[in-house]
Write a protein that holds these residues in place. Sequence first.
Motif, short mmCIF file in Angstrom:
data_model
loop_
_atom_site.label_atom_id
_atom_site.label_comp_id
_atom_site.label_asym_id
_atom_site.label_seq_id
_atom_site.Cartn_x
_atom_site.Cartn_y
_atom_site.Cartn_z
N TYR A 4 0.81 -1.22 0.00
CA TYR A 4 0.00 0.00 0.00
C TYR A 4 0.84 1.27 0.00
CZ TYR A 4 -3.72 3.22 1.41
OH TYR A 4 -4.62 4.26 1.48
N TYR A 5 1.94 1.26 0.76
CA TYR A 5 2.72 2.48 0.93
C TYR A 5 3.90 2.60 -0.03
CZ TYR A 5 0.14 3.57 5.18
OH TYR A 5 -0.86 3.88 6.07
N PHE A 6 4.28 1.50 -0.68
CA PHE A 6 5.44 1.59 -1.58
C PHE A 6 5.18 0.99 -2.96
CE2 PHE A 6 9.46 -0.37 -3.13
CZ PHE A 6 10.07 0.82 -3.56
N LEU A 7 4.84 -0.29 -3.02
CA LEU A 7 4.81 -0.97 -4.31
C LEU A 7 3.73 -0.41 -5.23
CD1 LEU A 7 5.36 -4.69 -3.19
CD2 LEU A 7 7.05 -3.05 -4.01
N PHE A 8 2.49 -0.28 -4.76
CA PHE A 8 1.43 0.22 -5.63
C PHE A 8 1.61 1.70 -5.99
CE2 PHE A 8 -2.17 -3.10 -5.01
CZ PHE A 8 -1.71 -3.77 -6.13
N PRO A 9 2.03 2.56 -5.06
CA PRO A 9 2.31 3.94 -5.48
C PRO A 9 3.35 4.04 -6.59
CG PRO A 9 2.10 3.85 -3.11
CD PRO A 9 2.07 2.42 -3.59
N VAL A 10 4.41 3.22 -6.50
CA VAL A 10 5.42 3.21 -7.57
C VAL A 10 4.79 2.75 -8.89
CG1 VAL A 10 7.56 2.13 -8.38
CG2 VAL A 10 7.37 2.92 -6.01
N LEU A 11 3.97 1.70 -8.83
CA LEU A 11 3.30 1.20 -10.03
C LEU A 11 2.41 2.29 -10.65
CD1 LEU A 11 2.38 -1.12 -11.95
CD2 LEU A 11 0.63 -1.66 -10.24
N LEU A 12 1.63 2.97 -9.83
CA LEU A 12 0.74 4.03 -10.33
C LEU A 12 1.53 5.16 -10.97
CD1 LEU A 12 -1.96 4.30 -7.50
CD2 LEU A 12 -2.34 3.60 -9.87
N PHE A 13 2.54 5.65 -10.25
CA PHE A 13 3.34 6.77 -10.76
C PHE A 13 4.00 6.40 -12.08
CE2 PHE A 13 7.30 9.13 -11.15
CZ PHE A 13 6.86 10.43 -11.00
N HIS A 14 4.61 5.22 -12.14
CA HIS A 14 5.32 4.81 -13.35
C HIS A 14 4.36 4.63 -14.51
CE1 HIS A 14 7.87 1.67 -15.63
NE2 HIS A 14 8.30 2.86 -15.93
N SER A 15 3.20 4.05 -14.25
CA SER A 15 2.25 3.81 -15.34
C SER A 15 1.72 5.11 -15.93
CB SER A 15 1.08 2.96 -14.83
OG SER A 15 0.30 3.67 -13.91
N PHE A 46 -13.82 0.03 -3.58
CA PHE A 46 -13.21 -0.97 -4.47
C PHE A 46 -11.86 -1.40 -3.94
CE2 PHE A 46 -11.56 3.09 -5.63
CZ PHE A 46 -10.26 2.88 -6.02
N ASN A 47 -11.44 -2.60 -4.32
CA ASN A 47 -10.15 -3.15 -3.92
C ASN A 47 -9.11 -2.76 -4.97
OD1 ASN A 47 -7.89 -4.95 -3.50
ND2 ASN A 47 -9.22 -6.16 -2.17
N SER A 48 -8.29 -1.78 -4.64
CA SER A 48 -7.30 -1.31 -5.61
C SER A 48 -6.26 -2.38 -5.92
CB SER A 48 -6.62 -0.03 -5.09
OG SER A 48 -6.05 -0.25 -3.82
N PHE A 49 -5.96 -3.27 -4.95
CA PHE A 49 -5.01 -4.36 -5.20
C PHE A 49 -5.48 -5.20 -6.39
CE2 PHE A 49 -3.29 -4.90 -0.56
CZ PHE A 49 -2.93 -3.56 -0.56
N ILE A 50 -6.75 -5.61 -6.32
CA ILE A 50 -7.29 -6.49 -7.36
C ILE A 50 -7.45 -5.73 -8.67
CG2 ILE A 50 -9.28 -7.89 -8.01
CD1 ILE A 50 -9.65 -8.58 -5.07
N ALA A 51 -7.92 -4.49 -8.61
CA ALA A 51 -8.11 -3.70 -9.83
C ALA A 51 -6.80 -3.53 -10.59
CB ALA A 51 -8.71 -2.34 -9.49
N LEU A 52 -5.74 -3.16 -9.88
CA LEU A 52 -4.45 -2.95 -10.53
C LEU A 52 -3.86 -4.26 -11.05
CD1 LEU A 52 -3.02 -0.31 -8.04
CD2 LEU A 52 -3.43 0.06 -10.48
N GLY A 107 -0.03 -8.01 -3.88
CA GLY A 107 -1.33 -7.40 -3.60
C GLY A 107 -2.45 -8.41 -3.62
N LEU A 108 -2.42 -9.32 -4.57
CA LEU A 108 -3.45 -10.36 -4.64
C LEU A 108 -3.34 -11.34 -3.47
CD1 LEU A 108 -3.42 -11.09 -8.47
CD2 LEU A 108 -5.27 -10.03 -7.17
N LEU A 109 -2.13 -11.73 -3.12
CA LEU A 109 -1.94 -12.61 -1.97
C LEU A 109 -2.43 -11.94 -0.69
CD1 LEU A 109 1.62 -14.00 -2.81
CD2 LEU A 109 -0.48 -15.35 -2.71
N ALA A 110 -2.13 -10.64 -0.55
CA ALA A 110 -2.57 -9.91 0.65
C ALA A 110 -4.09 -9.79 0.70
CB ALA A 110 -1.93 -8.52 0.67
N ALA A 111 -4.72 -9.63 -0.46
CA ALA A 111 -6.19 -9.55 -0.50
C ALA A 111 -6.80 -10.86 -0.01
CB ALA A 111 -6.66 -9.25 -1.92
#
Length: 303
Positions: free
Chosen positions: A39-50, A107-113, A200-204
């Motif tokens: 939540y605090y590192f991996l997904f923000p990096v993915l969003l910013f890069h995309s 919505f579950n942002s982990f699953i959406a992404l 993210g999926l495993l954590a969900a």
Amino acid sequence: MNFFELLLPDFSLILCGYLLCRHSALNRQVWDQVDRLVYYFLFPVLLFHSIIKHPLDWQAARPLMGAGLCMAAAGIALAYSLPRWPLLGNRIERRLHAAGAQVAFRFNSFIALALIDRVAGPAGLPLLALLIGLLVPVFNIGAVLPMARHAGGRLSRELARNPLILATASGLCANLLGLQLPDGLTPTLTRIGQASIALGLLAAGAGMQLGAMREGKALSLALLTLKHLGLPLLALLMALLWQLPELPTRVLLMFAAVPTATSCYVLAARMGYNGAYVAGLVTVSTLLGMLSLPLALGLLVHW
């Protein structure tokens, strides 16, 4: 296209996360830390890069933004209105409704992404990131308002520090300014993005809980029906009204049909409400997503 088979690998990871958390040494304490990492590192990096690597056509994105906001407003209004529905209202306990209403529209942002590349290809990720940045504040406000007696003014601080909002906003600013990242960073950022999806999926899956759902059965049925049937239909209606092309429609439908946010039960418990009841709703919503996502995306076959 068989959307169920398309989504099965990702839901298999959710199941793996659930089994690992319940039947191995990788217990809830481990997955709490994984949640924070994603939540605090991996997904923000993915969003910013995309966002920064795919220049956005803002003129073309306006209809998607409008459709998303209208869908969000309608979904929140329907969730709020449940106590006033004939035959249903007198069977709803107001504090349970205040805690659970958020399940119908978040919505579950982990699953959406994790799903977006399979559902809409690389071009879909910037559009999803735009929806996340636009609607996370709207949905968070909608989630807190029914529980406002216990909010204590923390909402504005939480929104201002939300890592997904910060990553999206900074990525959009860089996109508008035409900034580009050095080529040498691309492999590292790509691998971080790939790690975020799997974790993210495993954590969900690890976050699923069969909570106290014996009470409020009518409310549970209404909220889950709104989330997994009503919201996708609203998304399709808004896509028609705003005359969205096929790709933004696909993104909006997927966004509407993904399971609700796992943080719903955390928010409810933190604000003094029945967190166990909301955890049960989140779990059932995650399972229902295996049906609602293929059904929602199947509507595009006749688009």
